[in-house]
Scaffold this motif. Structure first.
Motif, PDB file in Angstrom:
ATOM      1  N   VAL A 130       0.809   8.916  -2.320  1.00 31.52           N
ATOM      2  CA  VAL A 130      -0.004   9.858  -3.086  1.00 31.52           C
ATOM      3  C   VAL A 130      -1.032  10.525  -2.174  1.00 31.52           C
ATOM      4  O   VAL A 130      -1.234  11.736  -2.220  1.00 31.52           O
ATOM      5  CB  VAL A 130      -0.681   9.148  -4.281  1.00 31.52           C
ATOM      6  CG1 VAL A 130      -1.608  10.112  -5.023  1.00 31.52           C
ATOM      7  CG2 VAL A 130       0.373   8.572  -5.214  1.00 31.52           C
ATOM      8  N   ALA A 175      -0.186  11.423  -8.709  1.00 30.67           N
ATOM      9  CA  ALA A 175      -1.119  10.332  -9.018  1.00 30.67           C
ATOM     10  C   ALA A 175      -0.500   9.286  -9.932  1.00 30.67           C
ATOM     11  O   ALA A 175      -0.876   8.108  -9.901  1.00 30.67           O
ATOM     12  CB  ALA A 175      -2.394  10.891  -9.632  1.00 30.67           C
ATOM     13  N   GLU A 176       0.486   9.706 -10.742  1.00 32.26           N
ATOM     14  CA  GLU A 176       1.091   8.754 -11.681  1.00 32.26           C
ATOM     15  C   GLU A 176       1.871   7.666 -10.946  1.00 32.26           C
ATOM     16  O   GLU A 176       2.195   6.617 -11.521  1.00 32.26           O
ATOM     17  CB  GLU A 176       1.989   9.479 -12.687  1.00 32.26           C
ATOM     18  CG  GLU A 176       3.293  10.042 -12.127  1.00 32.26           C
ATOM     19  CD  GLU A 176       3.088  11.298 -11.272  1.00 32.26           C
ATOM     20  OE1 GLU A 176       1.944  11.823 -11.228  1.00 32.26           O
ATOM     21  OE2 GLU A 176       4.068  11.746 -10.645  1.00 32.26           O
ATOM     22  N   ALA A 177       2.172   7.892  -9.659  1.00 33.51           N
ATOM     23  CA  ALA A 177       2.907   6.887  -8.880  1.00 33.51           C
ATOM     24  C   ALA A 177       2.001   5.759  -8.379  1.00 33.51           C
ATOM     25  O   ALA A 177       2.488   4.754  -7.834  1.00 33.51           O
ATOM     26  CB  ALA A 177       3.606   7.556  -7.697  1.00 33.51           C
ATOM     27  N   LEU A 178       0.698   5.936  -8.539  1.00 35.85           N
ATOM     28  CA  LEU A 178      -0.221   4.885  -8.056  1.00 35.85           C
ATOM     29  C   LEU A 178       0.008   3.580  -8.807  1.00 35.85           C
ATOM     30  O   LEU A 178       0.324   3.588  -9.996  1.00 35.85           O
ATOM     31  CB  LEU A 178      -1.672   5.337  -8.229  1.00 35.85           C
ATOM     32  CG  LEU A 178      -2.134   6.428  -7.252  1.00 35.85           C
ATOM     33  CD1 LEU A 178      -3.491   6.973  -7.678  1.00 35.85           C
ATOM     34  CD2 LEU A 178      -2.198   5.870  -5.824  1.00 35.85           C
ATOM     35  N   PRO A 179      -0.149   2.458  -8.120  1.00 31.52           N
ATOM     36  CA  PRO A 179       0.062   1.164  -8.769  1.00 31.52           C
ATOM     37  C   PRO A 179      -1.047   0.870  -9.791  1.00 31.52           C
ATOM     38  O   PRO A 179      -2.165   1.370  -9.661  1.00 31.52           O
ATOM     39  CB  PRO A 179      -0.007   0.169  -7.621  1.00 31.52           C
ATOM     40  CG  PRO A 179      -0.826   0.848  -6.571  1.00 31.52           C
ATOM     41  CD  PRO A 179      -0.523   2.318  -6.698  1.00 31.52           C
ATOM     42  N   ALA A 180      -0.708   0.065 -10.789  1.00 29.53           N
ATOM     43  CA  ALA A 180      -1.712  -0.395 -11.757  1.00 29.53           C
ATOM     44  C   ALA A 180      -2.438  -1.576 -11.135  1.00 29.53           C
ATOM     45  O   ALA A 180      -2.031  -2.726 -11.289  1.00 29.53           O
ATOM     46  CB  ALA A 180      -1.048  -0.798 -13.062  1.00 29.53           C
ATOM     47  N   VAL A 181      -3.471  -1.282 -10.372  1.00 32.06           N
ATOM     48  CA  VAL A 181      -4.266  -2.359  -9.768  1.00 32.06           C
ATOM     49  C   VAL A 181      -5.658  -2.295 -10.379  1.00 32.06           C
ATOM     50  O   VAL A 181      -6.362  -1.301 -10.252  1.00 32.06           O
ATOM     51  CB  VAL A 181      -4.287  -2.249  -8.216  1.00 32.06           C
ATOM     52  CG1 VAL A 181      -4.640  -0.867  -7.744  1.00 32.06           C
ATOM     53  CG2 VAL A 181      -5.212  -3.283  -7.617  1.00 32.06           C
ATOM     54  N   ILE A 219       0.076   4.028  -2.622  1.00 37.30           N
ATOM     55  CA  ILE A 219      -1.243   4.647  -2.412  1.00 37.30           C
ATOM     56  C   ILE A 219      -1.142   5.707  -1.323  1.00 37.30           C
ATOM     57  O   ILE A 219      -1.635   6.829  -1.465  1.00 37.30           O
ATOM     58  CB  ILE A 219      -2.282   3.571  -2.032  1.00 37.30           C
ATOM     59  CG1 ILE A 219      -2.419   2.537  -3.151  1.00 37.30           C
ATOM     60  CG2 ILE A 219      -3.634   4.214  -1.720  1.00 37.30           C
ATOM     61  CD1 ILE A 219      -3.208   1.299  -2.754  1.00 37.30           C
ATOM     62  N   ASN A 220      -0.455   5.349  -0.241  1.00 36.05           N
ATOM     63  CA  ASN A 220      -0.350   6.287   0.873  1.00 36.05           C
ATOM     64  C   ASN A 220       0.596   7.450   0.565  1.00 36.05           C
ATOM     65  O   ASN A 220       0.410   8.549   1.088  1.00 36.05           O
ATOM     66  CB  ASN A 220       0.087   5.547   2.141  1.00 36.05           C
ATOM     67  CG  ASN A 220      -1.059   4.736   2.718  1.00 36.05           C
ATOM     68  OD1 ASN A 220      -2.172   5.230   2.840  1.00 36.05           O
ATOM     69  ND2 ASN A 220      -0.798   3.475   3.045  1.00 36.05           N
ATOM     70  N   PRO A 273       0.793  -1.222   0.000  1.00 36.80           N
ATOM     71  CA  PRO A 273       0.000   0.000   0.000  1.00 36.80           C
ATOM     72  C   PRO A 273       0.831   1.281   0.000  1.00 36.80           C
ATOM     73  O   PRO A 273       0.269   2.377   0.040  1.00 36.80           O
ATOM     74  CB  PRO A 273      -0.772  -0.106   1.321  1.00 36.80           C
ATOM     75  CG  PRO A 273       0.196  -0.787   2.242  1.00 36.80           C
ATOM     76  CD  PRO A 273       1.003  -1.739   1.365  1.00 36.80           C
TER      77      PRO A 273
END
Lengths: 336, 336
Positions: free
Chosen positions: A130, A137-143, A127-128, A124
């Motif tokens: 960001v 936001a581009e660092a969010l994982p592709a889930v 997510i945290n 996580p």
């Protein structure tokens, strides 16, 4: 659909019933693999500190060893995209899962949750990061989640959502229970080498002579595990893999290893799956020319019609499991 | 630590061994609950459509029914924060989990993964909404991981990370395997009513007379299930709950229901847990004055020292399971 043609293993295994009590020698669960990881963005809630150490990339394994396993091979069952080890348990319409059929046929069974899914922890921290404003936001994982409208055609219940291939054997009357099995998939966010491959190598070494059974998104992983070292891998069963190894790649890792690539019905109706089957045929041809023992079985070509991509849950799943038990017995054999 | 004092159930159960094969009448897994949900941000990857329908809030249940269950109560085991149903399986140091001890003592056992954790799907739509630029970072879910430095004191292995309470019984030599059990926790992102409560109500009704065993973050959930309707709930065992029901709340739902609130050792050493125990004592006093049958057991007060917050995995876990089996037998009794 000549189901009688599927019965040899069941007949051979007359003393092993699928009904009534089953005697388990030992059972339990454990993890393989995993690494310690420090993060400063574990949490954005007050009750838990943002900084700390977690363990990631481990693979959950649940196992059962039957009382009369004898020299039967341990079988490792690996699920595909957007699913967990639940894939191999009780079918959506409440019939016995492959995990228990294989067990009752004498095989120690090992059902895994791929790293970052199910009981194997996901990560996580991005997510945290960001959420805390430390990353964009581009660092969010592709889930991603596969909606049932998408999944319908991918699982080859029919050409498009709501349509059904004639004679298709997935128990659609229980589809609600199947949709409950689906989980978000972190596969595209995972590190390299893929932790599932690392985990399968470690598990096979530990079991010292296992058959690795993969499905769909995990289809390639037993091949990749074998390519990194054959220790403990006695055979590979890849069910409708997302990919086979490249036909023009290094085929030495597969020489002499019993490999089954198993396909259901309606493959030619699917723009997603038809090219993958074709590529697996290319692989098999090239691998066998290099000393391989790769067998491609497309079920309708041996007289078994109607299977979907989720063939381990189709109406004839128990007969298919028995067919697989017979294939393992003939091609992989028992432990030395 | 007089472990001999813990032996009554084991003595009574002489015919039910913990070693050797166990005979299972039936086993499998299924889901309870769940709702269909449309989202336009299921995915940001090309292979899966952003729009579609998924199923959410369902609760995964794995069960085993022993061959000789007779009239023994089904037991539902619910894990706590940052963990999954793995909590109740093989201990980190490789001993038999409570799931199998209870099974071998004759109880049908049901191990769940709380909704949004483990094999019960979480919800990726907000993550993808932010990733796709459709929502700001504040829309991200509160999904946190507990670092081991935090978890150490919460699980009461010692006052702070690396320190150990004298005589503490958690198998710290196997701590790496325990850290592998921890998963990100979505609990604070969940809808209301809490899907675990909804799931427990549905499961209890289905089992028609179950004992609901909760732990820590899930501690309050069986109480909340009972408050929404007593159907199928034969008893509650809440192990070190994060909260008991309020002493000044509606206590009618608990009248006549056998309830055990079980605590380990070192509670007074913990600023996190000591007030919670005190509040549970207040609840018990008030509930019992209103016709309740609530028993608070603090293990050191009955001569059992050294238990951590993860008492189902402590070195004396099997003896504790047998103590619990005896408590259930005496206070809840068998099925009618």
């Amino acid at each position: 659909m000549p189901l009688a043609a599927l019965a040899p293993a069941a007949a051979q295994e007359g003393a092993r019933p699928l009904q009534g009590p089953v005697s388990i020698e030992r059972q339990g669960s454990f993890f393989v693999g995993g690494r310690s990881l420090h993060s400063d963005t574990l949490s954005t809630v007050p009750a838990y500190a943002p900084s700390g150490t977690i363990t990631l990339d481990q693979m959950y394994v649940r196992f059962q060893v039957p009382a009369d396993a004898g020299a039967k091979r341990p079988v490792v069952l690996v699920h595909g995209c957007c699913l967990t080890g639940k894939t191999w348990e009780t079918t959506p319409d409440g019939r016995m899962g492959w995990d228990e059929v294989l067990l009752r046929r004498g095989h120690p069974t090992y059902v895994v949750d791929q790293p970052w899914r199910g009981r194997s922890a996901a990560h996580p921290s991005q997510i945290n990061a960001v959420k805390a404003g430390k990353a964009g936001a581009e660092a969010l994982p592709a889930v991603f989640a596969a909606g049932r409208e998408d999944a319908w055609a991918i699982f080859r219940f029919g050409r498009r959502f709501g349509e059904t291939f004639p004679g298709m054997l997935f128990p659609l009357e229980a589809q609600e229970e199947f949709w409950r099995q689906m989980v978000p998939d972190w596969n595209l966010a995972l590190p390299s080498p893929h932790p599932t491959v690392v985990g399968l190598s470690a598990l096979a070494a530990q079991l010292d002579g296992a058959v690795l059974v993969s499905h769909s998104q995990s289809g390639i992983f037993p091949f990749q595990a074998a390519a990194s070292g054959r220790q403990g891998i006695a055979g590979i069963v890849s069910i409708e893999p997302g990919a086979c190894p490249a036909a023009d790649g290094d085929l030495a890792p597969y020489a002499g290893l019993p490999i089954l690539v198993l396909w259901g019905d309606f493959v030619q109706e699917s723009p997603r799956w038809a090219p993958r089957l074709a590529a697996c045929r290319d692989f098999a041809r090239a691998a066998n020319a290099a000393g391989g023992k790769v067998e491609i079985v497309v079920l309708p070509e041996i007289g078994i019609s109607g299977n979907s991509h989720m063939l381990m849950q189709d109406r004839n799943s128990i007969e298919l499991a028995d067919w697989l038990v017979a294939w393992i017995g003939k091609n992989v054999g028992e432990r030395r």
